[in-house]
Design a protein around this motif. Sequence first.
Motif, PDB file in Angstrom:
ATOM      1  N   GLN A 234       0.809  -1.234  -0.198  1.00  0.00           N
ATOM      2  CA  GLN A 234      -0.119  -0.174  -0.016  1.00  0.00           C
ATOM      3  C   GLN A 234       0.732   1.388   0.031  1.00  0.00           C
ATOM      4  O   GLN A 234       1.644   1.386   0.879  1.00  0.00           O
ATOM      5  CB  GLN A 234      -1.044  -0.030   1.279  1.00  0.00           C
ATOM      6  N   GLY A 235       0.613   2.172  -0.939  1.00  0.00           N
ATOM      7  CA  GLY A 235       1.108   3.432  -0.897  1.00  0.00           C
ATOM      8  C   GLY A 235       2.652   3.590  -1.266  1.00  0.00           C
ATOM      9  O   GLY A 235       3.255   4.855  -1.231  1.00  0.00           O
ATOM     10  N   TRP A 236       3.335   2.487  -1.853  1.00  0.00           N
ATOM     11  CA  TRP A 236       4.560   2.822  -2.657  1.00  0.00           C
ATOM     12  C   TRP A 236       4.826   1.641  -3.532  1.00  0.00           C
ATOM     13  O   TRP A 236       4.066   0.698  -3.805  1.00  0.00           O
ATOM     14  CB  TRP A 236       5.576   2.500  -1.328  1.00  0.00           C
ATOM     15  N   ASN A 237       5.646   1.890  -4.572  1.00  0.00           N
ATOM     16  CA  ASN A 237       6.111   0.966  -5.540  1.00  0.00           C
ATOM     17  C   ASN A 237       7.475   0.302  -5.117  1.00  0.00           C
ATOM     18  O   ASN A 237       8.471   0.940  -5.329  1.00  0.00           O
ATOM     19  CB  ASN A 237       6.267   1.802  -6.777  1.00  0.00           C
ATOM     20  N   PRO A 238       7.306  -1.055  -4.679  1.00  0.00           N
ATOM     21  CA  PRO A 238       8.695  -1.915  -4.355  1.00  0.00           C
ATOM     22  C   PRO A 238       9.667  -1.856  -5.610  1.00  0.00           C
ATOM     23  O   PRO A 238      10.896  -1.823  -5.285  1.00  0.00           O
ATOM     24  CB  PRO A 238       7.990  -2.909  -3.764  1.00  0.00           C
ATOM     25  N   LEU A 239       9.178  -2.044  -6.608  1.00  0.00           N
ATOM     26  CA  LEU A 239       9.988  -2.317  -7.652  1.00  0.00           C
ATOM     27  C   LEU A 239      10.654  -1.178  -8.149  1.00  0.00           C
ATOM     28  O   LEU A 239      12.088  -1.371  -8.227  1.00  0.00           O
ATOM     29  CB  LEU A 239       9.286  -2.930  -9.208  1.00  0.00           C
ATOM     30  N   GLU A 240      10.152   0.014  -8.377  1.00  0.00           N
ATOM     31  CA  GLU A 240      10.753   1.124  -8.537  1.00  0.00           C
ATOM     32  C   GLU A 240      11.758   1.551  -7.497  1.00  0.00           C
ATOM     33  O   GLU A 240      13.019   1.826  -7.901  1.00  0.00           O
ATOM     34  CB  GLU A 240       9.776   2.286  -8.891  1.00  0.00           C
ATOM     35  N   LEU A 253      19.648  -5.461 -10.382  1.00  0.00           N
ATOM     36  CA  LEU A 253      18.273  -5.802  -9.472  1.00  0.00           C
ATOM     37  C   LEU A 253      17.909  -6.616 -10.959  1.00  0.00           C
ATOM     38  O   LEU A 253      17.602  -6.261 -11.959  1.00  0.00           O
ATOM     39  CB  LEU A 253      17.688  -4.767  -9.366  1.00  0.00           C
ATOM     40  N   HIS A 254      17.460  -7.921 -10.687  1.00  0.00           N
ATOM     41  CA  HIS A 254      16.716  -8.907 -11.523  1.00  0.00           C
ATOM     42  C   HIS A 254      15.438  -9.233 -11.001  1.00  0.00           C
ATOM     43  O   HIS A 254      15.121  -9.532  -9.782  1.00  0.00           O
ATOM     44  CB  HIS A 254      17.576  -9.962 -11.750  1.00  0.00           C
ATOM     45  N   ALA A 255      14.545  -8.836 -12.066  1.00  0.00           N
ATOM     46  CA  ALA A 255      13.064  -8.964 -11.677  1.00  0.00           C
ATOM     47  C   ALA A 255      12.835 -10.653 -11.687  1.00  0.00           C
ATOM     48  O   ALA A 255      13.024 -11.175 -12.749  1.00  0.00           O
ATOM     49  CB  ALA A 255      12.185  -8.287 -12.546  1.00  0.00           C
ATOM     50  N   TRP A 256      12.387 -11.313 -10.558  1.00  0.00           N
ATOM     51  CA  TRP A 256      12.149 -12.479 -10.331  1.00  0.00           C
ATOM     52  C   TRP A 256      10.523 -12.772 -10.550  1.00  0.00           C
ATOM     53  O   TRP A 256       9.781 -12.211  -9.695  1.00  0.00           O
ATOM     54  CB  TRP A 256      12.871 -12.840  -9.107  1.00  0.00           C
ATOM     55  N   ILE A 257      10.216 -13.385 -11.442  1.00  0.00           N
ATOM     56  CA  ILE A 257       8.726 -13.648 -11.882  1.00  0.00           C
ATOM     57  C   ILE A 257       8.226 -15.103 -11.845  1.00  0.00           C
ATOM     58  O   ILE A 257       8.925 -16.027 -12.499  1.00  0.00           O
ATOM     59  CB  ILE A 257       8.295 -12.849 -13.093  1.00  0.00           C
ATOM     60  N   TRP A 258       6.933 -15.278 -11.248  1.00  0.00           N
ATOM     61  CA  TRP A 258       6.425 -16.557 -11.393  1.00  0.00           C
ATOM     62  C   TRP A 258       6.000 -16.655 -12.765  1.00  0.00           C
ATOM     63  O   TRP A 258       4.862 -15.575 -12.998  1.00  0.00           O
ATOM     64  CB  TRP A 258       5.417 -16.929 -10.357  1.00  0.00           C
ATOM     65  N   VAL A 259       5.964 -17.476 -13.641  1.00  0.00           N
ATOM     66  CA  VAL A 259       5.463 -17.399 -15.029  1.00  0.00           C
ATOM     67  C   VAL A 259       4.216 -18.143 -14.954  1.00  0.00           C
ATOM     68  O   VAL A 259       3.119 -17.597 -15.226  1.00  0.00           O
ATOM     69  CB  VAL A 259       6.627 -17.996 -15.998  1.00  0.00           C
ATOM     70  N   ILE A 322       6.012  -8.583 -18.957  1.00  0.00           N
ATOM     71  CA  ILE A 322       7.210  -8.498 -19.211  1.00  0.00           C
ATOM     72  C   ILE A 322       7.883  -7.263 -19.610  1.00  0.00           C
ATOM     73  O   ILE A 322       8.897  -6.590 -19.133  1.00  0.00           O
ATOM     74  CB  ILE A 322       8.073  -9.807 -19.933  1.00  0.00           C
ATOM     75  N   ASN A 323       7.056  -6.900 -20.641  1.00  0.00           N
ATOM     76  CA  ASN A 323       7.517  -5.518 -21.212  1.00  0.00           C
ATOM     77  C   ASN A 323       7.303  -4.242 -20.323  1.00  0.00           C
ATOM     78  O   ASN A 323       8.292  -3.476 -19.983  1.00  0.00           O
ATOM     79  CB  ASN A 323       6.506  -5.244 -22.174  1.00  0.00           C
ATOM     80  N   GLU A 324       6.244  -4.569 -19.459  1.00  0.00           N
ATOM     81  CA  GLU A 324       6.056  -3.457 -18.226  1.00  0.00           C
ATOM     82  C   GLU A 324       7.196  -3.618 -17.294  1.00  0.00           C
ATOM     83  O   GLU A 324       7.554  -2.273 -16.722  1.00  0.00           O
ATOM     84  CB  GLU A 324       4.800  -3.572 -17.741  1.00  0.00           C
ATOM     85  N   ILE A 325       7.580  -4.632 -16.939  1.00  0.00           N
ATOM     86  CA  ILE A 325       8.637  -4.946 -15.786  1.00  0.00           C
ATOM     87  C   ILE A 325       9.881  -4.235 -16.284  1.00  0.00           C
ATOM     88  O   ILE A 325      10.661  -3.664 -15.601  1.00  0.00           O
ATOM     89  CB  ILE A 325       8.662  -6.252 -15.398  1.00  0.00           C
ATOM     90  N   THR A 326      10.296  -4.646 -17.589  1.00  0.00           N
ATOM     91  CA  THR A 326      11.430  -4.129 -18.096  1.00  0.00           C
ATOM     92  C   THR A 326      11.552  -2.859 -18.209  1.00  0.00           C
ATOM     93  O   THR A 326      12.555  -2.248 -18.395  1.00  0.00           O
ATOM     94  CB  THR A 326      11.922  -4.965 -19.375  1.00  0.00           C
ATOM     95  N   ALA A 327      10.566  -2.287 -18.454  1.00  0.00           N
ATOM     96  CA  ALA A 327      10.704  -0.708 -18.490  1.00  0.00           C
ATOM     97  C   ALA A 327      11.008  -0.030 -17.194  1.00  0.00           C
ATOM     98  O   ALA A 327      11.416   1.334 -17.364  1.00  0.00           O
ATOM     99  CB  ALA A 327       9.150  -0.071 -18.891  1.00  0.00           C
ATOM    100  N   TYR A 328      10.977  -0.437 -16.259  1.00  0.00           N
ATOM    101  CA  TYR A 328      11.650  -0.132 -14.856  1.00  0.00           C
ATOM    102  C   TYR A 328      13.216  -0.133 -14.729  1.00  0.00           C
ATOM    103  O   TYR A 328      13.550  -0.027 -13.633  1.00  0.00           O
ATOM    104  CB  TYR A 328      11.151  -0.951 -13.676  1.00  0.00           C
ATOM    105  N   VAL A 330      15.153  -2.434 -14.817  1.00  0.00           N
ATOM    106  CA  VAL A 330      15.741  -3.837 -14.294  1.00  0.00           C
ATOM    107  C   VAL A 330      17.049  -4.270 -15.015  1.00  0.00           C
ATOM    108  O   VAL A 330      17.116  -4.189 -16.221  1.00  0.00           O
ATOM    109  CB  VAL A 330      15.032  -5.046 -14.146  1.00  0.00           C
ATOM    110  N   ASP A 331      18.079  -4.830 -14.473  1.00  0.00           N
ATOM    111  CA  ASP A 331      19.122  -5.382 -14.899  1.00  0.00           C
ATOM    112  C   ASP A 331      18.956  -6.544 -15.648  1.00  0.00           C
ATOM    113  O   ASP A 331      19.760  -7.152 -16.371  1.00  0.00           O
ATOM    114  CB  ASP A 331      20.517  -5.245 -14.017  1.00  0.00           C
TER     115      ASP A 331
END
Length: 646
Positions: A234-240, A253-259, A322-328, A330-331
């Motif tokens: 709530q109230g913040w963006n942890p990925l950013e 920082l590598h985004a780890w996602i359940w596919v 994935i496109n949305e996530i990589t816009a952040y 991420v490495d």
Amino acid sequence: PRPVTPVIVPQTPVSPPRSTTPPPAPSVTATRTLPNTPAVPSSFIDPSEQIAPAGLEVQPGNQPIEELTAIAMRQELIDLLGRFENALIASNSGNIPINLQVASTQLTAGTGGSLASANFKKSDQIITKAREVIKNFPELVAQQNWTEARHQWLEIRQQLWQNYPTEGERLGAEIRAVWLDRGTIVKARSEAGLAQVFDRLAAAGINTVYFETINAGYPIYPSRVAPAQNPLIQGWNPLEAAVKLAHQRGMELHAWIWVFAVGNDRHNQLLGQPSSFLSPVIQAHPDWININNYGELRNTRDRKVYLDPANREARAYLMRLINEITAYNVDGLQLDYIRYPFQDPSGSYTYGYGKAGREQFQQLTGVDPVNITPKNHQLWNQWLQFKTEQVTSFVAEVSHFLKQQKPNVILSVAVFSNPEQERVMKIQQQWEVWAKKGYVDLIVPMTYAMDTNRLQRITQPLTQEQKLGSALISPSIKLLNISEIVAIDQLQSLRDLPTGGYSIFAVESIGNNLQNYFHRTQNHSSKTQPPIPYRQPFAAAHDRYLALKREWSFLLANEQLWIRDGELKSLSIQAEDLAQTLKQLEDNPSPQTLGIAQQKLATFQKQFQISMRLQALERPYQVSSWGNRLASIEMLLRYGERRIRN
């Protein structure tokens, strides 16, 4: 959240089915449970949660020691002693200056003096005692003095563990990765709270963070693609925040996602959802669900809900995420649950019967897969191949997208370490193909084990070139339920194998003692951070080679390298020549310099095995581990070759 403009991923329409249209998928409001649905035994452990048990359970007493057990017990002590000595050498050799001319002139044959410096006399005494136990153990067993054999074995193992070298900076570039789990992110509650987590990781020398970005269908960030964000945020963006915090501290920082896993009963409990709730994704798109051969929508074994990998709309949705996530910025991107649910190879419990999967297979073969069993050998193999290809083709699709749109984003996969054929039969995950075809940069096998020897036996076969192709490998250690000293011993074992580094599961399990160990051994004193192998493979290869030369110089200075003078001189010249070529490759990478480096490394490896034959008689584990570390340099050069030619 900052605006994110997703790329529109084209959706390939499903071809019209043949006249024998399969029945529609079951409603998501209820499961179709057949009378013979197998009950889940109370003792059942989800394979995805299992940790390989210890290879040996040795207890005191006078129980007979069988011949094969005696061999295994002795070998376990030999390997433990080898790791102990290697850790001791690494902890003492870091202060030797990086001066290749000085290092090479120090290469003079030893006569077998004390390994340890004045500060490590106790370690030297323990090493001597361990060698005596190893030497006398077969005789005690032959005399059937099993009580004394067990006593000495247990006592020296405990002494080696209690005095394990845990000081001194560990040199040699490596992937030092950790999974930062959803629970820890939620507990942070804000960017300031998350900053404290990243401060600890930076102090521990971690250079790569797998940040749990999508869990059970819920993004950790406010998404314009997914149906709902994780309600506990709530109230913040942890990925950013995580991207910023990692980069400020020199980490990736590598985004780890359940596919394909998009629902989890455990997560329902945390959110106060009823157990009947499947998934926010499936709630919005019922036709995307993967179904088993009993018509069940939720896997009764792992209590998770899965997408049908054959569903083109579901795949397009994942690509938009994935496109949305990589816009952040991420490495890297790590694909987890990149598989079907676990199934029985006998065919008694299988998956893949979602609407799209059934339609496509029937279009391909004219047969509805619900009507085939392993008894239909040819069709069943086609069915397995079809499902395996659904997973592989999705990995290829992600890889193609990243290479075209985000070429600097590293693609890794969290995968199982089961033998390839077994893995294909059970979960349709054939990561060897992904590696050899160049789809992925980094293989992260979940090599979880309760003891170090089992970890080594699981990991060693995975590191071969015929499996990895040009990919790197970073095996993993699960901290839950193992002692901190066993975790440290397992880290040493991975450093002794031809790997790119290690991955720790997970942040929430790193206690203060282990945190302090990491700080003492990985928090580099120099201002320059060592290269990360997947980012700078040639620099990492050179750095690793220098670490090896420091260790050899340390051993020679302490008269602990058994090598004839003539061979030593020849090896010294080759060692210096190889070091210079690796440095040239680091400074000015080119296909020509790479080819020269690979040739010189191969020549050195052959000469090394010949020159170290006396050392191998005295210290077989040590020489084997050096060979593995040279092989890891070879692996880095293969990976680097792919990157400079792409």
